[in-house]
Design a protein around this motif. Sequence first.
Motif, PDB file in Angstrom:
ATOM      1  N   VAL A 223       0.852  -1.187   0.000  1.00  0.00           N
ATOM      2  CA  VAL A 223       0.000   0.000   0.000  1.00  0.00           C
ATOM      3  C   VAL A 223       0.891   1.241   0.000  1.00  0.00           C
ATOM      4  O   VAL A 223       1.749   1.395   0.884  1.00  0.00           O
ATOM      5  CB  VAL A 223      -0.950   0.012   1.212  1.00  0.00           C
ATOM      6  N   GLU A 227      -2.399   5.997  -0.231  1.00  0.00           N
ATOM      7  CA  GLU A 227      -3.436   5.229   0.468  1.00  0.00           C
ATOM      8  C   GLU A 227      -3.237   5.285   1.977  1.00  0.00           C
ATOM      9  O   GLU A 227      -4.213   5.345   2.740  1.00  0.00           O
ATOM     10  CB  GLU A 227      -3.423   3.777  -0.012  1.00  0.00           C
ATOM     11  N   GLN A 228      -1.983   5.251   2.434  1.00  0.00           N
ATOM     12  CA  GLN A 228      -1.720   5.320   3.869  1.00  0.00           C
ATOM     13  C   GLN A 228      -2.209   6.636   4.467  1.00  0.00           C
ATOM     14  O   GLN A 228      -2.583   6.700   5.637  1.00  0.00           O
ATOM     15  CB  GLN A 228      -0.222   5.166   4.129  1.00  0.00           C
ATOM     16  N   ALA A 230      -4.877   8.256   3.679  1.00  0.00           N
ATOM     17  CA  ALA A 230      -6.326   8.434   3.498  1.00  0.00           C
ATOM     18  C   ALA A 230      -6.950   9.050   4.746  1.00  0.00           C
ATOM     19  O   ALA A 230      -6.730   8.585   5.864  1.00  0.00           O
ATOM     20  CB  ALA A 230      -6.981   7.091   3.187  1.00  0.00           C
ATOM     21  N   THR A 258      -7.352  10.051  -8.445  1.00  0.00           N
ATOM     22  CA  THR A 258      -7.218   8.615  -8.220  1.00  0.00           C
ATOM     23  C   THR A 258      -5.762   8.202  -8.399  1.00  0.00           C
ATOM     24  O   THR A 258      -4.974   8.915  -9.044  1.00  0.00           O
ATOM     25  CB  THR A 258      -8.081   7.798  -9.192  1.00  0.00           C
ATOM     26  N   ARG A 261      -2.011   1.369  -8.295  1.00  0.00           N
ATOM     27  CA  ARG A 261      -0.791   0.725  -7.843  1.00  0.00           C
ATOM     28  C   ARG A 261       0.025   0.240  -9.051  1.00  0.00           C
ATOM     29  O   ARG A 261      -0.539  -0.108 -10.092  1.00  0.00           O
ATOM     30  CB  ARG A 261      -1.103  -0.462  -6.929  1.00  0.00           C
ATOM     31  N   ILE A 268      -7.933   3.823  -7.416  1.00  0.00           N
ATOM     32  CA  ILE A 268      -8.235   4.044  -6.004  1.00  0.00           C
ATOM     33  C   ILE A 268      -8.469   5.533  -5.784  1.00  0.00           C
ATOM     34  O   ILE A 268      -7.601   6.362  -6.073  1.00  0.00           O
ATOM     35  CB  ILE A 268      -7.079   3.539  -5.119  1.00  0.00           C
ATOM     36  N   LEU A 270      -8.640   9.076  -4.243  1.00  0.00           N
ATOM     37  CA  LEU A 270      -7.817   9.762  -3.255  1.00  0.00           C
ATOM     38  C   LEU A 270      -8.682  10.431  -2.192  1.00  0.00           C
ATOM     39  O   LEU A 270      -9.728  11.002  -2.490  1.00  0.00           O
ATOM     40  CB  LEU A 270      -6.964  10.838  -3.924  1.00  0.00           C
TER      41      LEU A 270
END
Length: 475
Positions: A223, A227-228, A230, A258, A261, A268, A270
Amino acid sequence: MTQNVLLVEDDMSIAIVITAALEAEGFGVSHCVTIAERDRMLADRGFAALVTDVMLPDGDGIETIERVRALHPHMPIVILSAQNTLDTAVRATDTGAFEYFPKPFDIDELARTVRQAAGTAQGLAADGEEPVADGLPLVGRSAAMQSVFRMITRVLRNDLTVLILGESGTGKELVAEAIHQLGNRREGPFIAVNTAAIPAELIESELFGHEKGAFTGAVARHVGKFEQAAGGTLFLDEIGDMPMQAQTRLLRALQSGTVRRVGGREEIRLDTRIVAATNKDLEPEIAAGRFREDLYYRLNVVPIHMPPLRDRRDDIDVLARHFLQHAANEGLPRRQLTKEAADLLSRQPWRGNVRELKNFIYRLALLAREDVIDAEAVLPLLTQEAPPPAEDGGAPRAVDIATAVSEWLAVNRPPSGSIYNSAMAAFERPLFAEVLRETAGNQLRAAQALGINRNTLRKRLGELALDPEEFARRP
């Protein structure tokens, strides 16, 4: 119809100046000096705006703003304060104040702001959030830092992207932490990434994450920092050193909202605020093709310029005492600075900015022999701090005039009342010697090069004990 402004200020000299400026703008001004008087006047009538100091004889003007809001919920409020800390700026902003002015302020700017506030159909509403706690990360009461504090308060209630600019050691990460701690995302994580410290081939994986098997060594899903972070804040430090390929991916993420990965297909969404920082001037980097211009404009929505310590010398004393307190809290001996020691520190160039000052103060706390540190205890450590002279054959260290003056005063400070004459002699002697050396002792040519009268030069050479013949004899 004349609009009336209520001024709450107990310093009569300041009140007179403000009143004159507001009256010149066409306002009527009612003046009082206490919170109790303010409340009585507001109970009797309405005003186009309220201009109030914070520290008043019968209490804290900010703490009692709620009573003002209850009486006149739409009246714009302008807050003045000599308590020029980030805490005060944030508290003022949290009241929904139209503007906050740290003292001393530009009286014309204040008058223009009150005019703008009075013309606003509705004052800003107080958001009712809990007061901000003490222990804020930034310290400084200089005018330069007040500008930083005011910019910070403007971004606390939104998620606009912030770009922090400034030399190394000025405290850019502390600004990012303050924006996070005081803003709407304070309950989320604060993730800091030094983009210059990550190998170029790994930076995309670190920022955006990767899927298992995306590349050799990717044995599991990872990750990324986006993402961390968020629900919180992502701080991208040293953004000017980010590789070009990663810049392209970052721009796409900011544009689309977004991330994907490395090796993945899933987009994903944001949910993070972006704060970036750099010690580089990005415009030359753009011109050289090392930084994307479109990314620069994406990041530079709200720029905050951190001043170097040489531009905020008024803060060196308070910073030094702040660091001494922190050093004591971390187990070092508890020390105090004399005024002379603090003055000596304030005259230093501090090329490493606040970081260099902090390291020096910690070392001072450890090595000082007495609990009260005077200038004599500081000077030996400052001498150790000075960069070594260039080795034979090496280029001399480049020093500007301001730095040379600071260093000279630190080591050779003359008695009070003789500083100017001593400094001029110290400056003129090597200057005249250098020009005489270039002209082989010819006083006429030297005077012409210097742009002064020959008789003036001859007189000063005698006073400085410089013999032109000595330079004529040199090969």
